[in-house]
Design an enzyme around this catalytic site. Structure first.
Site, mmCIF file in Angstrom:
data_model
loop_
_atom_site.group_PDB
_atom_site.id
_atom_site.type_symbol
_atom_site.label_atom_id
_atom_site.label_comp_id
_atom_site.label_asym_id
_atom_site.label_seq_id
_atom_site.Cartn_x
_atom_site.Cartn_y
_atom_site.Cartn_z
ATOM 1 N N SER A 1 0.794 -1.232 0.000
ATOM 2 C CA SER A 1 0.000 0.000 0.000
ATOM 3 C C SER A 1 0.823 1.276 0.000
ATOM 4 O O SER A 1 0.345 2.332 -0.434
ATOM 5 C CB SER A 1 -0.947 0.016 1.204
ATOM 6 O OG SER A 1 -0.214 0.013 2.425
ATOM 7 N N SER B 1 14.641 -7.357 3.995
ATOM 8 C CA SER B 1 15.211 -7.333 5.331
ATOM 9 C C SER B 1 15.648 -5.902 5.646
ATOM 10 O O SER B 1 14.933 -4.947 5.367
ATOM 11 C CB SER B 1 16.388 -8.318 5.414
ATOM 12 O OG SER B 1 16.951 -8.337 6.707
ATOM 13 N N SER C 1 14.126 -8.853 15.100
ATOM 14 C CA SER C 1 13.226 -9.445 14.108
ATOM 15 C C SER C 1 13.913 -9.607 12.759
ATOM 16 O O SER C 1 13.720 -10.613 12.061
ATOM 17 C CB SER C 1 11.952 -8.607 13.965
ATOM 18 O OG SER C 1 12.201 -7.373 13.303
#
Length: 293
Positions: free
Chosen positions: A9, A134, A151
């Site tokens: 988006s 990443s 993460s």
């Protein structure tokens, strides 16, 4: 090539979709809330000939339904771009376990959900590409980005393992590692929900805010750090012949790419040496149709 991308988006996702269409690929963009806050983006994509499916990468059923819809539209998903992600900024001690869980649900578990949804068909066909967006902060840890660092380091490990486990099936894995860019990503950084320990940090409690403001000013003064560079890199990787694609591609114009490329190159040598010593070196070589013939 038929391509499905998450987080389409805005930011990198939107630029990537536009460039892939220009390059002649068929693209399905995915995002949340396509009838609500992202309705305008859906209309923009329709004007480009891009169809949109709704996918919430934190929800198993949504992922399965969205991938099925994309497959029905295009026939196959030749490339999956795992682009959906969220950042985090603040003192690491102030992030609760639930904060970490919410972040990992998008940046790590979401990637696993999406990848598992497309892999059976790719393995059966003996070809495919999983491209993970990443970060250079998945290679080096900087203060105040703790949960995000963690993460992306996890995403790098996931990519490494998939690369070895899928190479014999002709499924390629690639990682694009952007540095910091001026996108809405910065505006949407997750903040820690717990601030009750700020007093114990003294002046350091205000350091994350000052650091972020300073970095935003730095980006404004360095227009060469253009988000378009990331979209260009993605298109280049996808357009490279299977078997010749770089595993990692660093994208940065403000001083991080060069030293981290050296680190990545050294790790590649270490990995190849270790795999060779263990007799597993063939797992680092993609089995392409040409090689199979």
């Amino acid at each position: 090539m038929n391509i499905l991308i998450t987080g389409a988006s805005s930011g990198f996702g939107k630029l990537i979709v536009t460039d892939l269409v220009k390059a002649g690929h068929r693209v399905v963009g995915s995002m949340r809330d396509i009838a609500g806050r992202n309705a305008a983006a859906v209309e923009e994509f329709k004007a480009l000939g891009v169809e949109v499916v709704e996918i919430d990468v934190t929800d198993d059923a949504s992922v399965e339904a969205g991938v099925a819809a994309a497959t029905q539209i295009m026939g196959t998903v030749d490339t999956l771009i795992n682009n959906a992600g969220v950042g985090a900024h603040g003192l690491q001690e102030n992030f609760s376990a639930d904060d970490f869980r919410r972040l990992f649900d998008i940046n790590v578990f979401g990637v696993q959900r999406m990848t598992r949804a497309v892999l059976p068909d790719m393995r059966a066909r003996g070809e495919g590409l999983i491209l993970n967006i990443s970060s250079l902060l998945g290679r080096v840890a900087l203060p105040f980005y703790g949960p995000y660092n963690a993460s992306k380091w996890a995403l790098e490990a996931i990519s490494e393992n998939y690369r070895a486990e899928l190479s014999a099936f002709g499924v390629d894995i690639a990682i694009v590692e952007p540095g910091g860019f001026p996108t809405r990503f910065i505006d949407n950084l997750m903040q820690p929900t717990l601030r009750d320990r700020d007093s114990g940090y003294g002046d350091m409690a205000g350091a994350p805010k000052a650091s972020l403001e300073g970095f935003e000013g730095f980006l404004a003064a360095n227009p060469q750090q253009n988000p378009q560079l990331v979209a260009d890199a993605v298109v280049d990787v996808i357009g490279t012949v299977p078997g010749a694609r770089p595993f990692r591609t660093e994208v940065d114009r403000i001083g991080m790419a060069e030293p981290l490329k050296g680190y990545n190159d050294h790790l590649a040598q270490v990995t190849e040496g270790l795999f060779t010593n263990l007799g597993m070196q063939d797992m680092l070589k993609l089995k392409t149709a040409e090689k199979a013939a």
